[in-house]
Design an enzyme around this catalytic site. Structure first.
Site, PDB file in Angstrom:
ATOM      1  N   ASP B 178      -7.037   9.869  -1.052  1.00 20.47           N
ATOM      2  CA  ASP B 178      -8.136   8.909  -0.910  1.00 20.47           C
ATOM      3  C   ASP B 178      -8.824   9.054   0.439  1.00 20.47           C
ATOM      4  OD1 ASP B 178      -8.731   7.523  -3.157  1.00 20.47           O
ATOM      5  OD2 ASP B 178      -8.002   5.581  -2.450  1.00 20.47           O
ATOM      6  N   ASP B 341       1.857  -3.259  -7.067  1.00 18.29           N
ATOM      7  CA  ASP B 341       3.139  -2.871  -7.656  1.00 18.29           C
ATOM      8  C   ASP B 341       3.795  -4.031  -8.406  1.00 18.29           C
ATOM      9  OD1 ASP B 341       3.432  -4.221  -5.269  1.00 18.29           O
ATOM     10  OD2 ASP B 341       4.414  -2.555  -4.217  1.00 18.29           O
TER      11      ASP B 341
END
Lengths: 763, 742
Positions: B178, B341
């Site tokens: 990224d 998550d």
């Protein structure tokens, strides 16, 4: 008139107990002229009736105005003792004197030591306290003009010195003792005309009378057909109402079919039965539960109270309404009781015990205003509180006081705030901040064990000493101020309830167990004979019990037959009328008076056997010693004698023969007259306050009271199973702990099983 | 019928559950029972005595539930008393403060109760064996998301991922970058754009050389979640192994995890612990590294196992294998919150999928080195979990079982600790300075109710977590974070969707000691509590009316001071020159000097180098900067081969010649072998963890932390007051912590 009456009937008079009494139409009785009220403290003008002119002498011992065993000691250089002499509006006082017996210290300096007697802030007598003749007996003429209806403040003020030089104002030899048992007030009185209004009932059935209050109950058929169980019950409620109005003063009651001259009369009966007492017009005014008052025909100094109705239910309601009247309303000669709304929970007319656990402000305990005390050794703040009748005397918890108080500056370091419960010292707080202090929420713990079932007196007594107290120095005490704020709190913990019976001590304090329910639901009274003295004796006993408990036992079951219910049993009657079946569990056989058991002493078994710290801890865990097992039975010697009750009255308490863990009590005498007199005398505090054990025998000629403890004890049954379990747990901590941890263990076992199942599934 | 059969029969009829409910009701009645203080005291004494006895039977699994039940009982007993007895209205301000304190306590109670529930029977799940036929094994994609990590760190992780023992045709490694997106390469700032392009090129080259796949995307949307979803679009394996950029996997990772996906078709996640090879800043600054269990071990050694028992083990962002088909059902990694998550796991659990947790450290990563980095990380966790609490409250989400709800609730509600910690830190002042009545009790009741609760709570904590979390360490870590996470949490409350994902800095180097710029609020707290002690002493002398309350609050303030001293010690940032932490070892081997071989022992090792112990007789043959070869013996079943090393220094330790050396690998293959040797064995990490897992008890922990706290806080004050070390002005910016990049 009718319309006006109907309008008035819509007015509701609600007492705190939601007693609803509507004023009824004005009956003819009210039209009759009645005597004007007597001027307070002044004898009423002579009337045609001889009761007005017949003066009599009445006497009031000082002892009756103070605690039963309280001494009157006047200590220090200056001291004051205050008491209040009541005076009833019904008395016209012709003359009055105080017969005073006192003794002073032989160390006093006669020419500077005096006692002065102050009546309502006016000095009426003064005496030198002479060292050579320390015992004094004096008669003090009390000016009638200084007397007031109601409480009259009498102060005994001493100035005591032992030297002309500088002296210790707190020297121990500075004392004078007034002997309350030998001192008395004596008055020549006549009876005033009464003013017949229901609102004045409290002043007519007057606790300020010096002699026991007497009244006569008339039942329409009382003379001929005997008293029915219903009338027995009405009479009981009326007696309790009278008793409650008199607070703790004794009463004497007679009964019969006809009115009795010279005493107050109360007629109880249905509307259609009252023809011999009331006019047709008066009877016609009875349209429901009805209470009315008028002067006794031919005797304007006494009243005739009518409690009536059109049916038995209405009469019962009227009687009950009468028993609850504790407020000067209605200002009328009559009242019609429409309905009585009972509170949802237990209620008392007075002496309601504290609920536990709970936080009570001192205001609720009678401290209406903040209490300020000024000076050295000048008094205390007293709070009355009532504890449940079944309060355990082994309760190890504490009552918490959250005190909000302020004290002045420049106190000597030994100034303290002492705390007493029932005259026993419990705790002290030092007031040693020279700058003065305000404490908010100061916590003090008073052991529950210091409290007794029934009435308790908590005293908060500041002892304030000025910082300068040297001899020959000017001592100023304007700094000696103490204020207790009424928003202080009295925190009652969860109390342990466990009453060990039989116990006359408990009976005399709270009338327990017969008042375990304040409405008398759990009480069955067996009147063993139908003669009037026995019936009146029963009523007087119930009235005394109502005075003690502060409630009307209107749901008590009264009967002339043996009640074999599971209730607590009270039996009153002459010896020969008591059936053997009610005595099967009694510790003494009253039928065989020749066979008596006498208590002897043997070496007592120790309550605890722990001799080391470990055993001591274990013993503590097992519970307080007295809770572990029944108390040791007293050793007795039984001997056969030839004896008779003669003039004795006997009371014996034991476990009911008809229900386990319920109380029974028999009060009996050789004959009905002796029984009647016995109950009259029993109301005297000298008897009542000294009852203990479970066997009491008393007599008045000569005055004697013997008590003993015989037979087995039992724990009074608590109806509520949760409370019962709670009591059991508190009494036996080890059982509670065992139950708790066994439950947790079982729960853990079940959880472990279920978790294991899941674990296997996951794996 | 045997007892066991009776129980089973009862269970089948539902009687056992009914009995359990009945017993719980009975226990509740005991709380409500109006018992005397002495009876209560007896309950407390017997309860504590039972716990002490049961502690000795800890190994017996049956006693665990009994122990926890008794502890819970004593605390619930206190809770009833606290609620119904001690909240007294005196005045508005006092009552407000009393309620705040009560709420703080309630927070503690809820977390404590949930902790007992979650950890009542932790599941020690073993790896499920894979079938012998490799053809049945599923294909796996390894996704390594990166944003700004250094190439050196990524290189190690990539090579380690490629070294995982799994059929090569079934394993693909993806570097999801990224930091080199089109958006960043075309940034308006030409320097940033150039750096992004360079990064993309370098990482592409690295992947090509190593045999991995490089993937990036157009825009940086949804941070890590978006990056991973992009990686999933570029890959197609049945399973996805997600590794943080610094998380070096061991070779047995997939062998130990993939089996559960074959065994349970509804399995969506197999999570493994995060293991760190360097100390976190608090461990480093208080010098507890290697002596005390790491902070995260409580979670990974106990709590995740407890969550697993209730089928609520959740995804921790890395070191986890996930089933692609399951992820696709929810559109990939869910990114509504910044803790993608846990949110993803919550969503998949609510759909009825299962998770598993295997307690075997199979990645080795890096903790943040500075307090700034540490706090940044914790703020993200706190904000993310509070977002879940607000936006996806586990108690309201459909599809979860009740235990799962409680487990997720526990995980998200835990992050409200700053409120409780700060309240506890300031509460003594409310009474000692302002005489506010915040806790209405007397000594006897306090003794009967509060003391058994306090003692049992410490005992239960020690019982559950004693070997992995020393007493008072939670208080220290929580207070360290509270000052900064509290305002962050308030911000989430004000705008639950506002927080953005901040990447935690890793691999920083500190070249000297300095006071953390985060220290100021702790000075204030310390001064307040010290003043409390003075105020308490004064009031003890001149206000004897409240001596009990004064005593208790002074004790409380002293406890706060004890924790604050430890905080100050931790706020003195220590010098750290190594970016890779060395692990202690004892591996025999040989140094190859031409045709001679010298026996050596490898005493510690890292990806950067090693320390070798050599007989002093060989000293003359070794010179600094000398390039030689090292041939370690097989260690933990890993055949190392020969490594090229360079001697950095020579010194003596207890008559043993210690040679410091750094690895100088000559090829990518040699580097891969070295990484496998150093980081490839999960057994090595297990052994390391085992060595520091020791319980020292409440008192031992108190003494240890007190010693460290006093010593290092004095050093802290010395640095602050005497200026013995010049403060670096550049380091004052929040979160930087004066790092120097390697």
């Amino acid at each position: 008139m009718r319309n006006r009456g109907q309008n008035r009937s819509r007015i509701r008079w609600e007492t705190a107990l939601a007693l609803g009494i509507a004023l009824a139409p004005l009956p003819a009785i009210a039209q009759q002229p009645s005597g004007a009220p007597a001027a307070p403290g002044v004898a009423a003008p002579a009337a045609a009736d001889r009761s007005l002119v017949n003066a009599s002498t009445v006497r009031l011992p000082l002892r009756q105005l103070i605690g039963p065993k309280e001494p009157i000691y006047l200590m220090n250089a200056q001291s004051t003792y205050t008491l209040f002499m009541p005076l009833s509006a019904r008395y016209g006082v012709r003359s009055c004197k105080l017969h005073l017996n006192f003794t002073n210290s032989i160390a006093l300096l006669s020419e500077r030591s005096t006692l002065r007697v102050v009546l309502n802030d006016k000095v009426i007598a003064q005496f030198f306290l002479t060292r050579n003749e320390p015992d004094h007996t004096v008669d003090i003429e009390i000016p009638v003009k200084y007397l007031e209806i109601g409480p009259n403040q009498f102060q005994f003020v001493v100035s005591q010195h032992y030297t002309l030089e500088c002296e210790d104002p707190a020297a121990p030899e500075l004392w004078t003792q007034i002997l309350p048992d030998e001192s008395y007030f004596e008055a020549v009185i006549t009876w005033n005309r009464i003013y017949p209004k229901l609102s004045l009932l409290q002043d007519l059935i007057d606790r300020k009378l010096w002699e026991p209050y007497r009244y006569h109950v008339c039942f329409p058929n009382g003379a001929s057909g005997g008293i029915s169980p219903t009338q027995l019950s009405w009479g009981s409620i009326v007696a309790q109402g009278v008793g409650l109005n008199l607070e703790y003063r004794p009463l004497t009651v007679t009964t019969g079919g006809a009115l009795l001259a010279g005493v107050d009369n109360i007629v109880v009966g249905q509307q259609n039965e009252l023809t011999q007492y009331l006019t047709a017009t008066e009877i016609g005014a009875i349209n429901g539960s009805f209470i009315a008052i008028k002067a006794l025909p031919g005797d304007p100094t006494h009243f005739l109270l009518v409690i009536s109705g059109r049916s038995e239910e209405e009469v019962g309601q009227a009687a009950y309404a009468f028993s609850l009247i504790n407020f000067p309303l209605p200002d009328s000669q009559y009242a019609q009781v429409d309905r009585i709304n009972f509170p949802q929970k237990d209620f008392w007319v007075r002496n309601a015990p504290v609920k536990d656990p709970g936080v009570y402000s001192f205001r609720q305990l009678g401290l209406e205003k903040n209490a300020s005390i000024h000076g050295w050794n000048t008094g205390s703040v007293q709070l009355q509180t009532y504890m449940p009748g079944d309060l355990s005397q082994d309760d190890p918890s504490n009552i918490e006081l959250r005190l909000h108080f302020a004290y002045g500056a420049a106190f000597r370091q030994d100034s303290v705030l002492n705390m007493f419960v029932n005259r026993e010292f419990q705790y002290a707080i030092r007031m040693d901040d020279l700058r003065g202090a305000v404490a908010y929420g100061y916590k003090v713990y008073l052991p529950v064990k210091a409290f007794q079932p029934g009435r308790n007196l908590v005293e908060i007594s500041p002892t304030m000493v000025p910082i300068v107290t040297n001899h020959c120095e000017m001592v100023q005490n304007e700094n000696l101020w103490f204020t207790l704020y009424r928003d202080s709190d009295f925190v009652v913990p969860g109390l342990q309830k466990k009453a060990r019976l039989p116990s006359f001590t408990l009976f005399s304090q709270t009338a327990f167990p017969f008042t375990s329910a304040p409405d008398g639901t759990g009480l069955a009274v067996f009147v063993a004979a139908k003669d009037n003295p026995t019936i009146c004796a029963t009523w007087m006993l119930l009235a005394k019990m109502a005075q003690i408990s502060g409630s009307v036992l209107f749901r008590a079951e009264l009967n002339f037959t043996v009640p074999k219910s599971k209730k607590d049993l009270l039996i009153v009657g002459p010896l020969d009328s008591i059936p053997p079946e009610v005595l099967t569990t009694a510790p003494v056989n009253l039928q065989q008076l020749g066979r008596l058991r006498y208590v002897v002493q043997v070496s007592p078994s120790p309550e605890a056997t722990a001799i080391g710290p470990v055993q001591e801890v274990l013993e503590r865990l097992r519970g307080v010693p007295s809770e572990r097992s029944e108390r040791e039975q007293p050793a007795t010697v039984e001997m056969a004698t030839t004896a008779d009750l003669l003039d004795d009255t006997v009371a014996v308490a034991y476990e009911s023969p008809f229900a386990r863990a319920r109380g029974a009590m028999v009060i009996t005498a050789r004959d009905t007259a002796t029984l009647y007199n016995g109950i009259v005398n029993l109301q005297d505090r000298r008897y009542w306050d000294n009852l203990n054990g479970n066997l009491a025998v008393w007599n008045t000629t000569p005055r004697s009271l013997a008590t003993a403890r015989l037979g087995p004890e039992f724990i009074y049954k608590v109806d509520n199973p949760i409370k019962r379990t709670q009591n059991s747990f508190n009494g036996n901590p080890i059982v509670f702990v065992a139950v708790v941890f066994l439950t947790i263990g079982l729960l853990a076992f079940v959880m472990r099983y279920l978790l294991r199942k899941r674990e296997i599934k996951e794996e | 019928m045997t007892f066991q059969e009776r129980i089973e029969s009862l269970d089948q009829k539902g009687g056992l559950r009914a009995l359990a409910i009945g017993l719980i009701v009975a226990v509740m009645i005991f709380f409500a029972a109006n018992i005397t203080t002495s009876t209560q005291l007896a309950v407390g004494v017997v309860g504590i005595a039972s716990l002490i006895v049961l502690k000795f039977f800890k190994k017996n699994e049956n006693t665990r539930v009994v122990f926890l039940s008794i502890g819970a009982f004593l605390s619930l007993d206190y809770l009833f008393w606290r609620t119904f007895t001690t909240l007294t209205y005196y005045d508005l301000v006092s009552f407000t403060c009393a309620i705040l304190l009560y709420l703080a306590e309630m927070y503690g109670f809820i977390i404590y109760g949930l902790s007992i529930f979650v950890n009542i029977d932790p599941l020690d799940r073993k790896p499920a064996p894979l079938p012998a036929d490799e053809a049945e094994w599923p294909t796996v994609d390894v996704l390594i998301p990166t944003y700004n990590e250094e190439k050196e760190i990524l290189e190690i992780t990539l090579l380690a991922a490629l070294a995982i023992e799994y059929p090569k045709e079934k394993l693909k490694v993806y570097l999801c970058d990224d930091g080199g997106t089109d958006q960043r390469c075309n940034a308006s700032d030409p320097i940033k754009a150039a750096l992004a392009r360079d990064r993309r090129r370098a990482l592409k080259d690295l992947c090509e050389k190593a045999g991995a796949h490089y993937c990036t995307r157009a825009r940086n949307i949804h941070a890590k979640a978006g990056n991973l979803n992009n990686g999933m679009e570029h890959s197609s394996g049945e399973l996805v192994l997600i590794l943080d950029a610094d998380h070096i996997p061991t070779v047995d990772f997939l062998r130990n995890t993939v089996g559960w996906f074959l065994k349970d078709p509804k399995m969506f996640l197999v999570q493994t612990p995060h293991f760190f090879t360097n100390p976190d800043p608090i461990e480093k600054n208080l010098k507890t590294w290697r002596k005390m269990p790491s902070e995260n071990e409580m979670f990974y050694k106990v709590i995740q196992k407890g969550l697993d028992f209730w089928n609520a083990a959740f995804f921790c962002g890395s070191a986890a294998v996930m089933r692609r088909s399951c992820l696709e059902k929810v559109g990939g990694i869910v990114g509504e919150t910044i803790t993608e998550d846990a949110e993803t796991a919550l969503t998949l659990h609510s759909l009825g999928f299962n998770s598993a947790y295997i307690d075997r450290p199979m990645v080795s990563g890096l903790s943040p080195e500075t307090l700034g980095g540490f706090i940044t990380q914790r703020i993200r966790w706190a904000q993310g979990m509070v977002q879940i609490f607000l936006l996806k409250n586990p108690m309201l989400v459909r599809g979860l079982s009740f235990p799962q709800r409680l487990c997720y609730f526990s995980s998200s509600f835990f992050w409200f600790f700053p409120f409780a910690r700060l309240t506890f830190s300031l509460a003594p002042a409310a009474f000692l300075f302002f005489s506010l009545k915040i806790y209405d009790s007397n000594f006897i009741d306090f003794l009967a109710f509060a003391m058994p609760h306090l003692i049992s709570a410490f005992m239960v904590q020690a019982y559950l977590f004693g070997s992995v979390r020393w007493s008072f360490v939670s208080e220290l870590y929580e207070l360290m974070q509270s000052v900064y996470t509290f305002p962050a949490i308030v911000k989430v409350f004000l705008n639950p969707r506002a927080p953005s994902f901040n990447v935690t800095a890793k691999g920083e180097i500190l070249n000297r000691d300095f006071i953390s710029p985060l220290a100021k609020p702790f000075y204030v707290l310390l001064v307040v509590n010290l003043l409390c002690i003075f105020a308490g002493t004064y009031r003890t002398l001149f206000d004897p009316v409240h001596e009990f309350a004064i005593g208790i609050t002074m004790f409380w303030a002293l406890f706060n001071i004890f924790i604050l001293f430890a905080c100050l010690g931790a706020l003195l940032e220590r010098r750290q020159m190594r970016s890779t932490a060395r692990m202690a070892a004892k591996i025999p081997g040989r140094l190859i000097l031409g045709d001679r071989k010298i026996p050596v022992d490898i005493m510690d090792i890292s990806n950067g180098g090693a320390a070798l112990a050599i007989d002093e007789a060989y000293e003359s043959q070794l010179l600094p900067d000398q390039l030689i070869q090292l041939e370690p013996d097989k260690d933990f079943d890993i055949e190392p081969g020969i490594f090229h090393i360079e001697i950095r220094n020579l010194r003596y330790r207890d008559r043993t010649l210690m040679v410091g050396c750094s690895f100088k690998h000559q090829s990518l293959e040699e580097m891969k072998r070295k990484i496998t040797f150093v980081n490839g064995s999960s057994r090595r990490w297990m052994e390391f963890q085992f060595k520091r897992e020791k319980a020292i008890g409440v008192w031992g922990s108190f003494v240890y932390l007190l010693g460290a706290g006093v010593r290092f806080s004095i050093e802290h004050l010395g640095v602050g007051l005497l200026g013995t070390i010049r403060r670096d002005r550049e380091s004052r910016t929040f979160g930087s912590g004066a790092p120097v990049k390697p």
